[in-house]
Design a protein around this motif. Structure first.
Motif, PDB file in Angstrom:
ATOM      1  N   MET A   1      -0.955   9.711  10.300  1.00 25.05           N
ATOM      2  CA  MET A   1      -0.658   8.744   9.421  1.00 25.05           C
ATOM      3  C   MET A   1       0.969   8.860   9.083  1.00 25.05           C
ATOM      4  SD  MET A   1      -3.132   7.339   8.139  1.00 25.05           S
ATOM      5  CE  MET A   1      -4.161   7.637   9.533  1.00 25.05           C
TER       6      MET A   1
ATOM      7  N   GLY B   1      -4.465   0.776   4.568  1.00 21.71           N
ATOM      8  CA  GLY B   1      -5.609   1.551   4.864  1.00 21.71           C
ATOM      9  C   GLY B   1      -6.877   0.808   5.636  1.00 21.71           C
TER      10      GLY B   1
ATOM     11  N   GLY C   1      -0.618   3.390   9.444  1.00 20.10           N
ATOM     12  CA  GLY C   1      -1.832   3.946   9.392  1.00 20.10           C
ATOM     13  C   GLY C   1      -3.305   3.508   9.675  1.00 20.10           C
TER      14      GLY C   1
ATOM     15  N   ALA D   1      -4.686   0.950   8.861  1.00 22.22           N
ATOM     16  CA  ALA D   1      -4.727  -0.361   9.202  1.00 22.22           C
ATOM     17  C   ALA D   1      -4.652  -0.724  10.316  1.00 22.22           C
ATOM     18  CB  ALA D   1      -3.636  -0.961   8.325  1.00 22.22           C
TER      19      ALA D   1
ATOM     20  N   MET E   1      -4.680  10.398  -0.044  1.00 17.69           N
ATOM     21  CA  MET E   1      -4.191  11.684   0.323  1.00 17.69           C
ATOM     22  C   MET E   1      -4.461  12.787  -0.788  1.00 17.69           C
ATOM     23  SD  MET E   1      -0.594  12.260   2.078  1.00 17.69           S
ATOM     24  CE  MET E   1       0.158  13.797   2.567  1.00 17.69           C
TER      25      MET E   1
ATOM     26  N   SER F   1       1.192   6.526   5.119  1.00 22.01           N
ATOM     27  CA  SER F   1       1.944   5.849   5.948  1.00 22.01           C
ATOM     28  C   SER F   1       2.966   5.048   5.548  1.00 22.01           C
ATOM     29  CB  SER F   1       1.098   5.304   7.025  1.00 22.01           C
ATOM     30  OG  SER F   1       0.392   4.015   6.399  1.00 22.01           O
TER      31      SER F   1
ATOM     32  N   PHE G   1      -3.839  14.327   8.733  1.00 21.09           N
ATOM     33  CA  PHE G   1      -2.808  13.247   8.427  1.00 21.09           C
ATOM     34  C   PHE G   1      -1.713  13.132   9.126  1.00 21.09           C
ATOM     35  CE2 PHE G   1      -4.133  11.332   4.305  1.00 21.09           C
ATOM     36  CZ  PHE G   1      -5.203  12.152   3.916  1.00 21.09           C
TER      37      PHE G   1
ATOM     38  N   GLY H   1       0.785  -1.294  -0.126  1.00 21.67           N
ATOM     39  CA  GLY H   1       0.062   0.008  -0.134  1.00 21.67           C
ATOM     40  C   GLY H   1       0.897   1.396   0.140  1.00 21.67           C
ATOM     41  N   GLY H   2       0.591   2.137  -1.111  1.00 24.37           N
ATOM     42  CA  GLY H   2       1.376   3.306  -1.211  1.00 24.37           C
ATOM     43  C   GLY H   2       0.710   4.554  -0.649  1.00 24.37           C
TER      44      GLY H   2
ATOM     45  N   LYS I   1      -2.952   0.516  -7.231  1.00 26.70           N
ATOM     46  CA  LYS I   1      -3.367   1.600  -8.242  1.00 26.70           C
ATOM     47  C   LYS I   1      -2.511   1.928  -9.091  1.00 26.70           C
ATOM     48  CE  LYS I   1      -7.616   2.864  -5.713  1.00 26.70           C
ATOM     49  NZ  LYS I   1      -7.816   3.533  -4.458  1.00 26.70           N
TER      50      LYS I   1
ATOM     51  N   GLU J   1      -6.217  -5.420   4.779  1.00 26.68           N
ATOM     52  CA  GLU J   1      -6.236  -6.449   3.805  1.00 26.68           C
ATOM     53  C   GLU J   1      -5.352  -7.510   4.242  1.00 26.68           C
ATOM     54  OE1 GLU J   1      -6.497  -6.543  -0.364  1.00 26.68           O
ATOM     55  OE2 GLU J   1      -7.921  -4.673  -0.301  1.00 26.68           O
TER      56      GLU J   1
ATOM     57  N   MET K   1     -10.464   9.038  11.291  1.00 28.19           N
ATOM     58  CA  MET K   1     -10.462  10.498  11.782  1.00 28.19           C
ATOM     59  C   MET K   1     -10.629  11.367  10.352  1.00 28.19           C
ATOM     60  SD  MET K   1      -7.464   9.146  10.557  1.00 28.19           S
ATOM     61  CE  MET K   1      -6.841   8.313  11.719  1.00 28.19           C
ATOM     62  N   GLY K   2     -10.787  10.942   9.162  1.00 26.01           N
ATOM     63  CA  GLY K   2     -10.943  11.934   8.292  1.00 26.01           C
ATOM     64  C   GLY K   2      -9.865  12.561   7.769  1.00 26.01           C
TER      65      GLY K   2
HETATM   66  O1  48F Z   1      -5.759   4.419   2.580  1.00 33.15           O
HETATM   67  P1  48F Z   1      -4.600   4.732   2.441  1.00 33.15           P
HETATM   68  O2  48F Z   1      -4.244   6.163   2.044  1.00 33.15           O
HETATM   69  O3  48F Z   1      -3.464   4.320   3.547  1.00 33.15           O
HETATM   70  P2  48F Z   1      -2.953   4.935   5.038  1.00 33.15           P
HETATM   71  O4  48F Z   1      -1.449   5.383   4.982  1.00 33.15           O
HETATM   72  O5  48F Z   1      -3.748   6.413   5.112  1.00 33.15           O
HETATM   73  C1  48F Z   1      -5.100   6.478   5.177  1.00 33.15           C
HETATM   74  C2  48F Z   1      -5.490   7.993   4.496  1.00 33.15           C
HETATM   75  O6  48F Z   1      -5.007   8.041   3.297  1.00 33.15           O
HETATM   76  C3  48F Z   1      -6.956   8.285   4.944  1.00 33.15           C
HETATM   77  C4  48F Z   1      -7.279   8.519   6.502  1.00 33.15           C
HETATM   78  C5  48F Z   1      -6.337   9.699   7.168  1.00 33.15           C
HETATM   79  O7  48F Z   1      -6.720  10.646   7.636  1.00 33.15           O
HETATM   80  O8  48F Z   1      -8.166   8.106   6.761  1.00 33.15           O
HETATM   81  O9  48F Z   1      -7.800   7.240   4.344  1.00 33.15           O
HETATM   82  O10 48F Z   1      -3.173   4.259   6.134  1.00 33.15           O
HETATM   83  O11 48F Z   1      -3.659   3.902   1.269  1.00 33.15           O
HETATM   84  C6  48F Z   1      -3.706   2.493   1.136  1.00 33.15           C
HETATM   85  C7  48F Z   1      -3.165   1.991  -0.263  1.00 33.15           C
HETATM   86  O12 48F Z   1      -3.178   0.693  -0.091  1.00 33.15           O
HETATM   87  C8  48F Z   1      -3.611   0.149  -1.550  1.00 33.15           C
HETATM   88  C9  48F Z   1      -4.723   1.019  -1.912  1.00 33.15           C
HETATM   89  O13 48F Z   1      -4.858   0.937  -3.410  1.00 33.15           O
HETATM   90  C10 48F Z   1      -4.220   2.298  -1.334  1.00 33.15           C
HETATM   91  O14 48F Z   1      -3.299   3.152  -2.204  1.00 33.15           O
HETATM   92  N1  48F Z   1      -3.856  -1.151  -1.236  1.00 33.15           N
HETATM   93  C11 48F Z   1      -4.767  -1.808  -0.560  1.00 33.15           C
HETATM   94  N2  48F Z   1      -4.908  -3.001  -0.570  1.00 33.15           N
HETATM   95  C12 48F Z   1      -3.734  -3.442  -1.451  1.00 33.15           C
HETATM   96  C13 48F Z   1      -3.259  -2.335  -1.856  1.00 33.15           C
HETATM   97  C14 48F Z   1      -3.187  -4.550  -1.937  1.00 33.15           C
HETATM   98  N3  48F Z   1      -3.774  -5.891  -1.456  1.00 33.15           N
HETATM   99  N4  48F Z   1      -2.217  -4.641  -2.617  1.00 33.15           N
HETATM  100  C15 48F Z   1      -1.606  -3.450  -3.143  1.00 33.15           C
HETATM  101  N5  48F Z   1      -2.189  -2.256  -2.600  1.00 33.15           N
END
Ligand code: 48F
Length: 259
Positions: free
Chosen positions: A239, A166, A220, A222, A61, A33, A236, A29-30, A54, A170, A232-233
């Motif tokens: 994160m 996120g 993050g 997760a 973000m 975090s 950031f 996941g990119g 993706k 997963e 939290m919306g």
């Molecule tokens: O959800 P995401 O931005 O992760 P994060 O670092 O940040 C959360 C915040 O963006 C936001 C928030 C903050 O205030 O609540 O939601 O926790 O990014 C997670 C990335 O993981 C990729 C997904 O496409 C997304 O870009 N992803 C998820 N499952 C998989 C994956 C997978 N099985 N394989 C590859 N990429």
């Protein structure tokens, strides 16, 4: 000329892919975090690869809040923006606004500049599970998953894996579902995310950033999803701080295990 263009891309990509078959840290996941973790770990000299399903890394973000492309970052996390050379503007005593497109691009740039390999368009579908430990990732092209094609995956071996997927956490869910194991959470399972509570969620994101099974760390959203905490919306700081914390935790764990 045509042949050079194609051959250059193929040679260069496969060199990267082959170099990444065995890494120190594999990040799933990119999102913010995962990118921050990739930056700090690569900067510490670790061999890091990050897999994002993706086309564009950046997760949640880019879009700010409801597509208003600005985010909020608290004072506690400003040192990370400074370190990654991200511009920000003061808004009130403890809060800053950041252009979310600028911030996401900067995190991606700095992670790769520090030496992390980012593989986009790749989905992580499983983990490698050996000696009761997460020891790597099972990967496939994201379109293969989307089209539900029956195509076998490739495998990446890693000393540590980060679930940075996120809200869906997963990797942790897959690990639990397939292996009859207990995670290091209150219930031993993925507890699931709760509704929105900003203060609480920001604090617990950092607290819940930890190793949840030998070899598997969470960062993050997760972290909160696994441990049953809040969302939290579009703020950031948590994160970014979670990415920084997981990088330090892993660096410490790896240095202990090589001694
Ligand atoms: O959800 P995401 O931005 O992760 P994060 O670092 O940040 C959360 C915040 O963006 C936001 C928030 C903050 O205030 O609540 O939601 O926790 O990014 C997670 C990335 O993981 C990729 C997904 O496409 C997304 O870009 N992803 C998820 N499952 C998989 C994956 C997978 N099985 N394989 C590859 N990429």
């Amino acid at each position: 000329m045509e042949q050079i263009v194609s051959a250059g891309i193929i040679d260069s990509y496969f060199k990267k892919l082959k170099e990444s078959l065995n890494v120190d840290v594999a990040i799933v996941g990119g999102g913010p975090s995962g990118l921050v973790a990739a930056y700090y770990l690569a900067k510490m000299g670790k061999k890091v690869s990050l897999y994002e399903r993706k086309l564009a890394p950046g997760g949640g973000m880019w879009g700010g809040a409801m597509m208003f492309n600005e985010i909020i970052v608290q004072r506690d996390a400003i040192h990370i923006l400074d370190e990654l050379k991200v511009e920000y503007k003061p808004y009130s005593e403890d809060f800053y606004t950041v252009d979310s497109v600028h911030a996401t691009a900067a995190l991606t740039y700095q992670a790769t500049k520090a030496g992390a390999n980012i593989f986009n368009c790749i989905s992580v579908e499983d983990v490698v599970f050996q000696n009761n430990r997460v020891s790597g990732l099972v990967i496939n092209w994201a379109p293969v998953h989307r089209e539900r094609m029956h195509v076998d995956p490739l495998v990446i071996i890693a000393k540590a894996v980060i679930d940075g997927t996120g809200h869906d956490c997963e990797v942790a869910r897959t690990l639990e579902r397939k292996n009859n194991i207990k995670l290091f959470t209150e219930t031993g399972s993925v507890m699931g995310e709760r509704s929105l509570s900003v203060d609480e969620a920001e604090r617990t994101t950092i607290e819940n950033t930890k190793e949840i099974f030998p070899g598997l760390f969470v960062s993050g959203m997760a972290s909160n999803g696994v441990s049953g905490s809040y969302r939290m919306g579009p703020i950031f700081g948590g994160m970014l701080l979670s990415g920084e914390k997981v990088a330090k935790l892993i660096a410490t764990t790896l240095s202990v295990s090589v001694q």
